[in-house]
Design an enzyme around this catalytic site. Structure first.
Site: not given
Length: 418
Positions: A261, A276, A348, A351, A388
RNA sequence: GGACAGGUGGGUGAGUGGCUGAAACCACACCCCUGCUAAGGGUGCGUGUUCGAAAGGGCACCGAGGGUUCGAAUCCCUCCCUGUCCGCCA
């Protein structure tokens, strides 16, 4: 894509639903008008074309009989021109309609709470209680430094900022987690697959990343290929433009892939550590279901992700996303947030979304029910984001001296170390 | 990357300019006959969209996009993909 016929017939209801996601009704007005115009323009073109075609058939008969065709040809030439211009007009409207329609997000479920941002998300429940530390727990980057687990500088050297290298036990844990997740998902009925991480634009369009979010994607120069931002793209689009048989549903898939990303618009957020990154590992679940199955499968996927965290001994909570925080394709999303004692907050880590038939309509995924072809529902969820999870393990399993314990369930996956 | 051969409905496969949205066979579904483990007969059977209460029409689609033509699955161009051989390579 949303159902345009539904929009046409239930405009107020549809527009109220989308208002929850912050979509202005003006754009929907425009869409509705384009849709009506397109129908009109197409009808005009089609009747003209029908006329042309039937005359054209006569033309052949005339010729076979040796009759004079000059008058007929003149008429046909004119019809041809008229039809062409009507077609051009219809194409133009269709183009505009598609451009608009593809940028409209999915309807949120009626049960989705109102709200503008993540602050309005609703906590459903907490699982496991964060442990009390007798010292001030460190953040993961501090622990990484103490243990020599993450090489930020050399990651940047190899690529650019927001790329990192995992070293020593961190690299081993990363790999162990991937295997643990895949096995866990397989035990719960998800079929493991291994997919290309470069997908073409049609696939990215199918799951909703294109055309609106092109800036978030890495594109291969000179090719119609993108690095996938999530395995959801590849897994869901495995069935792009297919008609499945009812008895093969639901299809449950899981895959490990690296994800890529650009994180456009995230400058300055989470710049420390590996929360991130431009590249990260993730194990994903995807389900292709009949409409009536999707709610049940959704719960199953949420439960599965939560159970993995529980098995790892990681405290977490389930959060229902509000309308404003819901993703583009999702009708409903539950996030799993893991407790990070170093940051002293939940972050998070998974999801899970039900997109209903939004992606299925774009990607043309249907199944046969009797004689009819019905759009499937598609769902996706992380189980889990690997990097994560590594962070969560570091922070939750840290000791005062900065050393880090290995969760019991991972030990079988790290035999070489023990 | 180079050479050659191809890409047609769930499958095999026919179709070189109008009678072809597409033969035939297989598979599948339903029905009939028969009765015993195998076979015979009939019907239906691509996708999308639009008009219609429905029956049934219209339009588009034979890898994708352009072009020629009154008319294209059929001719021309570009691209993509598959197969085979060569080159390269984990």
């Amino acid at each position: 894509m949303i159902d345009l016929k539904y929009l046409e017939k239930n405009f107020d209801e549809a527009s109220a639903k989308l208002a929850k996601k912050g979509v202005k009704s003006e754009i929907l007005d425009e869409l509705k008008e384009l849709f009506a115009n397109l129908k009109k323009a197409k009808a005009q073109f089609e009747s003209k074309r029908a006329e042309q075609k039937s005359l054209s058939k006569e033309f052949g008969a005339y010729k076979a009989q040796g009759k004079d065709i000059s008058e007929l040809k003149e008429k046909l030439d004119r019809l041809k021109e008229e039809a062409a211009s009507l077609q051009a007009k219809a194409d133009e409207i269709e183009q505009k309609l598609l451009q608009t329609a593809l940028a409209i997000p999915n309807f949120p479920d009626d049960s989705v709470p109102e709200g503008e941002s993540e602050d309005d998300n609703v906590e459903i429940k907490k699982v496991l209680t964060p442990k009390e530390f007798s010292f001030t727990p460190k953040e993961h980057w501090e622990l990484a430094e103490i243990n020599g687990w993450i090489d930020f500088e050399r990651g940047v050297k190899l690529a650019k900022s927001r790329f990192a290298i995992l070293r020593n036990d961190a690299a081993k844990i990363e790999r162990a987690l991937i295997n643990f997740f895949l096995d866990f998902n397989a035990k719960n009925g998800f079929n493991e697959v291994c997919v290309p991480v470069l997908n073409n634009s049609k696939m990215l369009l199918g799951t909703g990343q294109l055309p609106k979010f092109e800036d978030d994607l890495f594109k291969v120069e000179g090719e119609d290929l993108y690095l996938i931002p999530t395995a959801e793209v590849a897994l869901t689009n495995m069935y792009n433009d297919e008609i499945l048989s009812a008895d093969e549903l639901p299809i449950l898939l899981t895959a490990y892939t690296p994800c890529f990303r650009k994180e456009a618009g995230s400058a300055g957020r989470d710049t420390r550590g590996i929360i991130r990154q431009h590249q990260f590992d993730k194990v994903e679940m995807v389900a292709i279901t009949k409409p009536e199955q999707s709610d049940e499968i959704f719960e199953k996927m949420v439960q599965n992700a939560s159970d993995i965290l529980t098995a790892l001994g990681l405290p977490h909570r389930l959060v229902e996303l509000c309308g404003g925080d819901l993703g583009f394709s999702a009708a409903r999303t539950i996030d799993l947030e893991v407790w990070l004692p170093g940051q002293n907050r939940y972050r998070e880590i998974s999801s899970v979304s039900n997109t209903r038939n939004f992606q299925a309509r774009r990607a043309k995924i249907r199944y046969k029910e009797g004689k009819k072809n019905i759009l499937t529902h598609t769902l996706n969820g992380s189980a889990l984001a690997v990097g994560r999870t590594l962070i969560a393990i570091m922070e939750n399993y840290q000791n005062e001296d900065g050393s880090i314990d290995i969760p019991e369930v991972l030990k079988p996956y790290m035999e070489s170390k023990i």
